[in-house]
Write a protein that holds these residues in place. Structure first.
Motif, mmCIF file in Angstrom:
data_model
loop_
_atom_site.group_PDB
_atom_site.id
_atom_site.type_symbol
_atom_site.label_atom_id
_atom_site.label_comp_id
_atom_site.label_asym_id
_atom_site.label_seq_id
_atom_site.Cartn_x
_atom_site.Cartn_y
_atom_site.Cartn_z
ATOM 1 N N ALA A 112 0.837 -1.212 0.000
ATOM 2 C CA ALA A 112 0.000 0.000 0.000
ATOM 3 C C ALA A 112 0.869 1.258 0.000
ATOM 4 C CB ALA A 112 -0.934 -0.006 1.216
ATOM 5 N N LEU A 113 1.987 1.203 0.711
ATOM 6 C CA LEU A 113 2.896 2.350 0.711
ATOM 7 C C LEU A 113 3.595 2.505 -0.637
ATOM 8 C CD1 LEU A 113 4.271 2.007 4.324
ATOM 9 C CD2 LEU A 113 3.048 3.985 3.387
ATOM 10 N N ALA A 114 3.868 1.401 -1.318
ATOM 11 C CA ALA A 114 4.427 1.496 -2.674
ATOM 12 C C ALA A 114 3.406 2.131 -3.610
ATOM 13 C CB ALA A 114 4.843 0.121 -3.184
ATOM 14 N N GLU A 115 2.139 1.838 -3.403
ATOM 15 C CA GLU A 115 1.084 2.395 -4.263
ATOM 16 C C GLU A 115 0.816 3.861 -3.930
ATOM 17 O OE1 GLU A 115 -2.563 3.767 -5.730
ATOM 18 O OE2 GLU A 115 -2.361 3.310 -3.600
ATOM 19 N N SER A 116 0.683 4.187 -2.648
ATOM 20 C CA SER A 116 0.328 5.554 -2.261
ATOM 21 C C SER A 116 1.540 6.479 -2.189
ATOM 22 C CB SER A 116 -0.381 5.551 -0.901
ATOM 23 O OG SER A 116 0.503 5.158 0.130
ATOM 24 N N GLY A 117 2.717 5.913 -2.085
ATOM 25 C CA GLY A 117 3.929 6.702 -1.905
ATOM 26 C C GLY A 117 4.199 6.904 -0.436
ATOM 27 N N PRO A 118 5.423 7.276 -0.094
ATOM 28 C CA PRO A 118 5.787 7.382 1.319
ATOM 29 C C PRO A 118 5.285 8.641 2.005
ATOM 30 C CG PRO A 118 7.651 7.955 -0.040
ATOM 31 C CD PRO A 118 6.566 7.502 -0.974
ATOM 32 N N GLY A 119 4.821 9.624 1.239
ATOM 33 C CA GLY A 119 4.311 10.863 1.832
ATOM 34 C C GLY A 119 5.370 11.945 1.910
ATOM 35 N N GLN A 120 4.925 13.130 2.364
ATOM 36 C CA GLN A 120 5.804 14.296 2.409
ATOM 37 C C GLN A 120 6.942 14.156 3.408
ATOM 38 O OE1 GLN A 120 3.049 17.508 3.106
ATOM 39 N NE2 GLN A 120 3.056 18.070 0.935
ATOM 40 N N LEU A 121 6.695 13.456 4.504
ATOM 41 C CA LEU A 121 7.725 13.288 5.532
ATOM 42 C C LEU A 121 8.588 12.063 5.201
ATOM 43 C CD1 LEU A 121 5.592 13.980 8.731
ATOM 44 C CD2 LEU A 121 7.099 15.560 7.511
ATOM 45 N N SER A 122 9.272 12.127 4.070
ATOM 46 C CA SER A 122 10.089 10.991 3.637
ATOM 47 C C SER A 122 11.304 11.483 2.871
ATOM 48 C CB SER A 122 9.267 10.069 2.738
ATOM 49 O OG SER A 122 8.972 10.712 1.505
ATOM 50 N N LEU A 123 12.313 10.643 2.797
ATOM 51 C CA LEU A 123 13.496 10.985 2.004
ATOM 52 C C LEU A 123 13.168 11.018 0.518
ATOM 53 C CD1 LEU A 123 16.332 9.023 3.843
ATOM 54 C CD2 LEU A 123 15.947 11.483 3.789
ATOM 55 N N ASP A 124 12.314 10.089 0.050
ATOM 56 C CA ASP A 124 11.916 10.116 -1.363
ATOM 57 C C ASP A 124 11.327 11.470 -1.735
ATOM 58 O OD1 ASP A 124 12.729 7.511 -1.922
ATOM 59 O OD2 ASP A 124 10.714 6.653 -1.793
ATOM 60 N N SER A 125 10.437 11.986 -0.901
ATOM 61 C CA SER A 125 9.797 13.269 -1.172
ATOM 62 C C SER A 125 10.812 14.410 -1.097
ATOM 63 C CB SER A 125 8.660 13.506 -0.179
ATOM 64 O OG SER A 125 8.043 14.755 -0.416
ATOM 65 N N ALA A 126 11.668 14.388 -0.071
ATOM 66 C CA ALA A 126 12.661 15.452 0.095
ATOM 67 C C ALA A 126 13.627 15.514 -1.084
ATOM 68 C CB ALA A 126 13.434 15.244 1.397
ATOM 69 N N LEU A 127 13.926 14.350 -1.679
ATOM 70 C CA LEU A 127 14.850 14.299 -2.812
ATOM 71 C C LEU A 127 14.138 14.468 -4.158
ATOM 72 C CD1 LEU A 127 17.037 11.314 -1.563
ATOM 73 C CD2 LEU A 127 17.672 13.742 -1.608
ATOM 74 N N GLY A 128 12.809 14.583 -4.108
ATOM 75 C CA GLY A 128 12.045 14.718 -5.349
ATOM 76 C C GLY A 128 12.057 13.447 -6.189
ATOM 77 N N ARG A 129 12.174 12.294 -5.538
ATOM 78 C CA ARG A 129 12.258 11.013 -6.259
ATOM 79 C C ARG A 129 11.165 10.041 -5.828
ATOM 80 N NH1 ARG A 129 18.561 9.700 -7.099
ATOM 81 N NH2 ARG A 129 19.099 11.739 -7.909
ATOM 82 N N GLU A 130 10.056 10.568 -5.431
ATOM 83 C CA GLU A 130 8.972 9.706 -4.974
ATOM 84 C C GLU A 130 8.394 8.929 -6.147
ATOM 85 O OE1 GLU A 130 4.807 10.064 -2.499
ATOM 86 O OE2 GLU A 130 6.254 11.692 -2.367
ATOM 87 N N ARG A 131 8.384 7.619 -6.024
ATOM 88 C CA ARG A 131 7.797 6.731 -7.031
ATOM 89 C C ARG A 131 6.582 6.076 -6.385
ATOM 90 N NH1 ARG A 131 10.885 9.527 -9.430
ATOM 91 N NH2 ARG A 131 12.803 8.861 -10.423
ATOM 92 N N ARG A 132 5.438 6.186 -7.032
ATOM 93 C CA ARG A 132 4.216 5.636 -6.449
ATOM 94 C C ARG A 132 3.221 5.327 -7.555
ATOM 95 N NH1 ARG A 132 2.030 11.220 -3.903
ATOM 96 N NH2 ARG A 132 1.731 12.238 -5.896
ATOM 97 N N GLY A 133 2.200 4.590 -7.179
ATOM 98 C CA GLY A 133 1.125 4.260 -8.096
ATOM 99 C C GLY A 133 0.931 2.763 -8.191
ATOM 100 N N PRO A 134 -0.159 2.346 -8.836
ATOM 101 C CA PRO A 134 -0.447 0.912 -8.946
ATOM 102 C C PRO A 134 0.662 0.146 -9.664
ATOM 103 C CG PRO A 134 -2.331 2.229 -9.675
ATOM 104 C CD PRO A 134 -1.215 3.176 -9.412
ATOM 105 N N GLY A 135 1.282 0.768 -10.652
ATOM 106 C CA GLY A 135 2.364 0.091 -11.369
ATOM 107 C C GLY A 135 3.554 -0.203 -10.470
ATOM 108 N N TRP A 136 3.899 0.749 -9.586
ATOM 109 C CA TRP A 136 5.005 0.532 -8.669
ATOM 110 C C TRP A 136 4.656 -0.543 -7.634
ATOM 111 C CZ3 TRP A 136 9.766 1.911 -9.601
ATOM 112 C CH2 TRP A 136 9.994 2.962 -10.486
ATOM 113 N N ALA A 137 3.425 -0.552 -7.162
ATOM 114 C CA ALA A 137 3.008 -1.587 -6.212
ATOM 115 C C ALA A 137 3.019 -2.955 -6.884
ATOM 116 C CB ALA A 137 1.620 -1.273 -5.657
ATOM 117 N N ALA A 138 2.523 -3.026 -8.124
ATOM 118 C CA ALA A 138 2.527 -4.304 -8.849
ATOM 119 C C ALA A 138 3.959 -4.776 -9.106
ATOM 120 C CB ALA A 138 1.770 -4.165 -10.173
#
Length: 188
Positions: A112-138
């Motif tokens: 679910a976190l792969a699908e929704s993304g880690p959120g704003q309080l995350s390193l992915d978000s801070a680095l602008g590299r957030e990967r999310r969505g049904p394709g990433w979860a699959a």
């Protein structure tokens, strides 16, 4: 904003705890040797190596997930561990109602976190590299399933260890008529 952080931190901490039980024997765990014996009983050989690999996947995946860094990769590693546990330890003979709830919740949470993304309080978000969505979860689920299947197949191909050999007592030397026990047979 805080909800995904709490979910990541909780799931990540649970995996780090489980991994350190396998790696170091912390939190009442068996360490690599005790956990290795358990894995051997499941037919996963060598058990110690399997315990170390599983512990490393749990600790590293848990840390990545808690930090919100490379979230789909973390979800894939944690999915592999949970799918492996379900296949070998929880449901080796097939699905049984009333078992495997914790493993399923942890698996679903990571995906679910792969699908929704880690959120704003995350390193992915801070680095602008957030990967999310049904394709990433699959993709995380597919990679986890493939990794789990490969690890189980590899571990089950290893032969069981040979039983320890009992030391053989030395055979007494008996003299035959005309020869002493110290005679060299080649000199007669």
């Amino acid at each position: 904003m805080v909800g995904r952080f709490l979910l990541r931190a909780t799931i990540g901490a649970i995996f780090v705890e489980h991994g350190t039980q396998k790696l170091f024997g912390w939190f009442g765990g068996g360490g690599p040797d005790g956990t290795g014996q358990f894995f051997e009983s499941l037919g996963l050989r060598p058990g110690r190596r399997t315990a170390l690999a599983t512990g490393i996947a749990e600790v590293s995946g848990g840390i990545l997930l808690a930090a919100g860094f490379a979230t789909p990769v973390a979800a894939a590693a944690l999915s592999a561990v949970m799918l492996g546990a379900l296949r070998t330890a929880i449901w080796p003979q097939g699905y049984k109602p009333g078992t495997g709830e914790e493993e399923l919740l942890l698996l679903a949470g990571a995906l679910a976190l792969a699908e929704s993304g880690p959120g704003q309080l995350s390193l992915d978000s801070a680095l602008g590299r957030e990967r999310r969505g049904p394709g990433w979860a699959a993709a995380a689920l597919a990679a986890g399933a493939a990794g789990s299947a490969l690890a189980i197949a590899t571990a089950r191909r290893q032969p069981p260890p040979a039983p320890p050999q009992e030391p053989q007592p030395e055979q007494p030397v008996f003299a035959t008529p005309g020869h002493s026990p110290t005679d060299d047979p080649s000199s007669t």
